[in-house]
Design a protein around this motif. Structure first.
Motif, PDB file in Angstrom:
ATOM      1  N   SER A 105       5.789  10.595  17.403  1.00  0.00           N
ATOM      2  CA  SER A 105       6.112  12.175  17.149  1.00  0.00           C
ATOM      3  C   SER A 105       7.020  12.333  16.217  1.00  0.00           C
ATOM      4  CB  SER A 105       6.786  12.691  18.502  1.00  0.00           C
ATOM      5  OG  SER A 105       8.128  11.808  18.794  1.00  0.00           O
ATOM      6  N   LEU A 106       7.167  13.394  15.646  1.00  0.00           N
ATOM      7  CA  LEU A 106       8.025  13.582  14.545  1.00  0.00           C
ATOM      8  C   LEU A 106       9.678  13.507  14.897  1.00  0.00           C
ATOM      9  CD1 LEU A 106       8.249  14.812  11.782  1.00  0.00           C
ATOM     10  CD2 LEU A 106       8.354  17.149  12.624  1.00  0.00           C
ATOM     11  N   SER A 107       9.643  13.713  16.115  1.00  0.00           N
ATOM     12  CA  SER A 107      11.244  13.474  16.605  1.00  0.00           C
ATOM     13  C   SER A 107      11.377  11.805  16.548  1.00  0.00           C
ATOM     14  CB  SER A 107      11.661  13.979  17.783  1.00  0.00           C
ATOM     15  OG  SER A 107      10.684  13.370  18.825  1.00  0.00           O
ATOM     16  N   THR A 108      10.349  11.089  16.757  1.00  0.00           N
ATOM     17  CA  THR A 108      10.717   9.568  16.641  1.00  0.00           C
ATOM     18  C   THR A 108      10.818   8.931  15.244  1.00  0.00           C
ATOM     19  OG1 THR A 108       9.397   9.281  18.871  1.00  0.00           O
ATOM     20  CG2 THR A 108       9.540   7.354  17.347  1.00  0.00           C
ATOM     21  N   LEU A 109       9.879   9.731  14.474  1.00  0.00           N
ATOM     22  CA  LEU A 109       9.915   9.522  12.882  1.00  0.00           C
ATOM     23  C   LEU A 109      11.302   9.757  12.249  1.00  0.00           C
ATOM     24  CD1 LEU A 109       8.680   8.777  10.263  1.00  0.00           C
ATOM     25  CD2 LEU A 109       8.014  11.181  10.172  1.00  0.00           C
ATOM     26  N   GLU A 110      11.855  10.809  12.875  1.00  0.00           N
ATOM     27  CA  GLU A 110      13.275  11.512  12.222  1.00  0.00           C
ATOM     28  C   GLU A 110      14.425  10.857  13.025  1.00  0.00           C
ATOM     29  OE1 GLU A 110      12.483  15.713  11.763  1.00  0.00           O
ATOM     30  OE2 GLU A 110      11.687  15.162   9.841  1.00  0.00           O
ATOM     31  N   ASP A 111      13.977  10.052  14.156  1.00  0.00           N
ATOM     32  CA  ASP A 111      15.351   9.505  14.842  1.00  0.00           C
ATOM     33  C   ASP A 111      16.284   8.703  13.942  1.00  0.00           C
ATOM     34  OD1 ASP A 111      16.037   9.474  18.154  1.00  0.00           O
ATOM     35  OD2 ASP A 111      16.719   7.668  16.763  1.00  0.00           O
ATOM     36  N   PRO A 112      17.294   8.919  14.011  1.00  0.00           N
ATOM     37  CA  PRO A 112      18.389   7.920  13.115  1.00  0.00           C
ATOM     38  C   PRO A 112      18.064   6.548  13.626  1.00  0.00           C
ATOM     39  CG  PRO A 112      19.783   9.717  14.189  1.00  0.00           C
ATOM     40  CD  PRO A 112      18.234   9.943  14.847  1.00  0.00           C
ATOM     41  N   SER A 113      17.472   6.116  14.599  1.00  0.00           N
ATOM     42  CA  SER A 113      17.450   4.743  14.941  1.00  0.00           C
ATOM     43  C   SER A 113      16.082   3.991  14.061  1.00  0.00           C
ATOM     44  CB  SER A 113      17.211   4.600  16.561  1.00  0.00           C
ATOM     45  OG  SER A 113      16.097   5.004  17.006  1.00  0.00           O
ATOM     46  N   ASN A 114      15.307   4.944  13.675  1.00  0.00           N
ATOM     47  CA  ASN A 114      14.118   4.648  13.097  1.00  0.00           C
ATOM     48  C   ASN A 114      14.409   4.258  11.498  1.00  0.00           C
ATOM     49  OD1 ASN A 114      11.542   4.120  12.121  1.00  0.00           O
ATOM     50  ND2 ASN A 114      11.484   6.414  11.291  1.00  0.00           N
ATOM     51  N   ASN A 115      14.053   2.933  11.279  1.00  0.00           N
ATOM     52  CA  ASN A 115      14.191   2.511   9.926  1.00  0.00           C
ATOM     53  C   ASN A 115      12.896   2.251   8.966  1.00  0.00           C
ATOM     54  OD1 ASN A 115      13.649   0.201  11.148  1.00  0.00           O
ATOM     55  ND2 ASN A 115      15.548  -0.613  11.018  1.00  0.00           N
ATOM     56  N   ILE A 116      11.754   2.743   9.652  1.00  0.00           N
ATOM     57  CA  ILE A 116      10.274   2.527   8.965  1.00  0.00           C
ATOM     58  C   ILE A 116       9.887   3.860   8.492  1.00  0.00           C
ATOM     59  CG2 ILE A 116       8.086   1.725   9.318  1.00  0.00           C
ATOM     60  CD1 ILE A 116       8.918  -0.130  11.303  1.00  0.00           C
ATOM     61  N   HIS A 117       9.748   4.202   7.116  1.00  0.00           N
ATOM     62  CA  HIS A 117       9.366   5.398   6.793  1.00  0.00           C
ATOM     63  C   HIS A 117       8.229   5.360   5.990  1.00  0.00           C
ATOM     64  CE1 HIS A 117      13.119   7.079   8.408  1.00  0.00           C
ATOM     65  NE2 HIS A 117      13.995   6.046   8.008  1.00  0.00           N
ATOM     66  N   PRO A 118       7.150   6.181   6.400  1.00  0.00           N
ATOM     67  CA  PRO A 118       5.986   6.007   5.419  1.00  0.00           C
ATOM     68  C   PRO A 118       6.255   6.750   4.444  1.00  0.00           C
ATOM     69  CG  PRO A 118       5.841   7.684   7.290  1.00  0.00           C
ATOM     70  CD  PRO A 118       7.011   6.946   7.428  1.00  0.00           C
ATOM     71  N   ASP A 119       5.534   6.935   3.120  1.00  0.00           N
ATOM     72  CA  ASP A 119       5.665   7.786   2.056  1.00  0.00           C
ATOM     73  C   ASP A 119       5.317   9.358   2.386  1.00  0.00           C
ATOM     74  OD1 ASP A 119       5.972   5.694   0.277  1.00  0.00           O
ATOM     75  OD2 ASP A 119       3.680   5.247   0.274  1.00  0.00           O
ATOM     76  N   CYS A 139       0.910  -1.143   0.215  1.00  0.00           N
ATOM     77  CA  CYS A 139      -0.011   0.039   0.003  1.00  0.00           C
ATOM     78  C   CYS A 139       0.737   0.885  -0.010  1.00  0.00           C
ATOM     79  CB  CYS A 139      -0.801   0.105   1.346  1.00  0.00           C
ATOM     80  SG  CYS A 139      -1.952  -1.155   1.732  1.00  0.00           S
ATOM     81  N   LYS A 140       0.253   2.361  -0.350  1.00  0.00           N
ATOM     82  CA  LYS A 140       0.858   3.604  -0.104  1.00  0.00           C
ATOM     83  C   LYS A 140       0.774   3.826   1.520  1.00  0.00           C
ATOM     84  CE  LYS A 140       0.308   5.429  -4.689  1.00  0.00           C
ATOM     85  NZ  LYS A 140      -0.099   4.130  -5.320  1.00  0.00           N
ATOM     86  N   THR A 141       1.447   4.755   2.111  1.00  0.00           N
ATOM     87  CA  THR A 141       1.365   4.869   3.681  1.00  0.00           C
ATOM     88  C   THR A 141       1.386   6.295   3.935  1.00  0.00           C
ATOM     89  OG1 THR A 141       3.736   4.623   3.721  1.00  0.00           O
ATOM     90  CG2 THR A 141       2.589   2.647   4.017  1.00  0.00           C
ATOM     91  N   LEU A 142       0.600   6.721   4.967  1.00  0.00           N
ATOM     92  CA  LEU A 142       0.491   8.065   5.421  1.00  0.00           C
ATOM     93  C   LEU A 142       0.553   7.766   7.189  1.00  0.00           C
ATOM     94  CD1 LEU A 142      -0.160  11.220   5.276  1.00  0.00           C
ATOM     95  CD2 LEU A 142      -2.555  10.567   5.319  1.00  0.00           C
ATOM     96  N   LEU A 143       1.371   8.454   7.561  1.00  0.00           N
ATOM     97  CA  LEU A 143       1.616   8.444   9.149  1.00  0.00           C
ATOM     98  C   LEU A 143       0.913   9.943   9.552  1.00  0.00           C
ATOM     99  CD1 LEU A 143       3.146   7.307  11.742  1.00  0.00           C
ATOM    100  CD2 LEU A 143       4.666   8.947  11.446  1.00  0.00           C
TER     101      LEU A 143
END
Lengths: 311, 311
Positions: free
Chosen positions: B282-296, B271-275
């Motif tokens: 939070s935005l900081s969790t999304l952008e944390d270097p340890s995060n490797n799951i990225h929505p479109d 699917c396409k994905t929207l967070l």
């Protein structure tokens, strides 16, 4: 192979059934026997046959006896009473429980007296913490608590909790998991200590039941953190034993019924190891190709040491 | 980059904030929006601002709406009532809960009708199982049970239990852990099914609480087994959605607040994905270097789609 200048029988490089010869050698080559309790001394509240005779024989040979249990439900004082109720004369000083180990871990790490300890576990942990001068929350006190589902309701947790200790808890509930999770996730630097991670254990003599590993895994999942483990097979308790008794671990024999806690603990700390088949491990489990933990010796139960020495 | 022959704005290869242009592109390029509920539609029992308008806008554009929730506490029927109570007109057919998924998993695997299902979880699981024709034990019925500590006492478990289903259970207790463990360990071929493994979730609107992952981890520890997971991010539920709606997953957009369940589920199934940032991420969790799951794409909340489309 010789040890201490005396001729020894073939020492096992792989588990060997205890024989008359190796039993004599084992008794001669160690100064202290460390015993697990559940599955070695008793099952639930039932003494295993021949245990009093075995302990008496080893004491009469001048051996130091130490009881090292992962079960955190009782304090050392309560364990001494349990031994007495089963007709065994064992003093508090000879008992090392994981509840005591958790308290000692905090003490050794200079845990501040103005910080509190949240407990998932039973009286044993709370009593040992209080004996060590720490203030507890949770444990038996939270046994009937639940999380309210009304809008705007929330659990307020104490910001001064600096450690969460998780052990076996027969009255574990959702509230306790929630409270422990809040402390570990939200209180900066909050320690997460597990008494042990046993999957199963004997609460009664008839059936294996979930062990502390059940509650510990639940808190690992919610906090996404791993605990410090103070019970077997962690070598933490051995530091006390060595200091207290001034005996080198090579002169100790760990006797237990579990490969992944007792025998591993003995091996991790440099003891000789003896597996008894009177608890959770069967001969087929020991000999299964998937098993990679091998004691020096194994035998059916503690009393067989007496029988073999008398042969 | 073009899709379906039309010129598209720069498509995100890495998460991008949703813009007017990409919102329009997203709406044009999908036929169905799949929504997580907790943190997207509501928090606990509180509707998130602007959700009715956002759903209305998407419906008026001819989009199919589907609600895919890992929360197993309710059946689909009860979820439809919850939507209605919040003023949202959503039918049972548009709802896919992990409780329903667990029942469908058993059905698809021809689980015999003469076998029983032991439940760690709440009414939602029991209701969906019974709707699917299966007989349940445990769940709400075992909420006040405990393990007796008398010598010789033991829990007798039903040998005809062929599956244990574990979901979120606010009344979990030691007895339930023990019973589930006995079934999985001792009943040959007994299935171990997890509705999901979410670490945390919103039970009320004010605070995150332990999720089903808490109970699931506890049973993994005691059984030393891993479960079949039917909820997000497992692709299991998508099979139904695709069959039911006859829409290719490339024409679906998964909207959620969790990276490790919602977004991963969307990605795992094409699917396409929207967070949305109205839930646990939070935005900081999304952008944390340890995060490797990225929505479109990501955006603040569902209503921002309306605002961006109207710009």
């Amino acid at each position: 192979m010789a040890e201490n200048g005396r001729q020894a029988p073939k020492l096992a490089s792989f588990h060997a059934p205890l024989s008359s010869e190796t039993a004599r050698f084992l008794v001669d080559s160690v100064d202290a026997f460390l015993f697990d309790c559940d599955g070695v001394i008793w099952k639930g509240d039932k003494l295993i046959d021949g245990v009093p005779e075995a302990l008496q024989t080893l004491r009469s040979l001048g051996k130091k006896l130490v009881f090292v249990t992962n079960n955190s439900r009782r304090s050392r004082g309560k364990y001494a009473k349990k031994f007495l109720s089963l007709g065994l004369d064992v003093s508090e000083d000879e008992i090392f429980s994981s509840s005591f180990a958790a308290a000692m871990f905090l003490k050794l790490n200079n845990f501040p007296q103005d910080k509190k300890v949240y407990v998932i576990g039973e009286e044993g942990i709370v009593e040992e913490m209080e004996l060590a001068g720490f203030t507890c929350l949770g444990g038996p006190e939270d046994r009937d608590k639940s999380v309210q589902l009304k809008s705007n309701s929330m659990v307020e947790h104490d910001k001064s909790v600096g450690a969460v200790v998780v052990g076996l808890d027969l009255h574990v509930n959702y509230y306790k998991f929630h409270y422990a999770t809040l402390c570990i996730r939200e209180n900066p630097g909050c320690l997460f200590i597990a008494t042990n991670r046993d999957a199963l254990g004997h609460i009664t003599d008839t059936q294996e039941c979930p062990g502390a590993g059940c509650m510990v895994a639940a808190v690992c999942a919610t906090t996404e953190k791993e605990p410090v483990v103070v019970g077997k097979p962690s070598p933490f308790m051995m530091d006390f034993l060595v200091k207290r008794f001034q005996i080198n671990t090579s002169r100790m024999c760990m006797v237990g019924d579990r490969l992944d806690t007792d025998i591993l603990f003995g091996q991790n700390t440099g003891c000789k190891t003896l597996l008894v088949l009177s608890g959770v491990t069967s001969l087929s489990t020991l000999e299964d190709p998937s098993n990679n933990i091998h004691p020096d010796y194994y035998t059916s139960n503690l009393f067989s040491i007496v029988e073999l020495l008398n042969k």
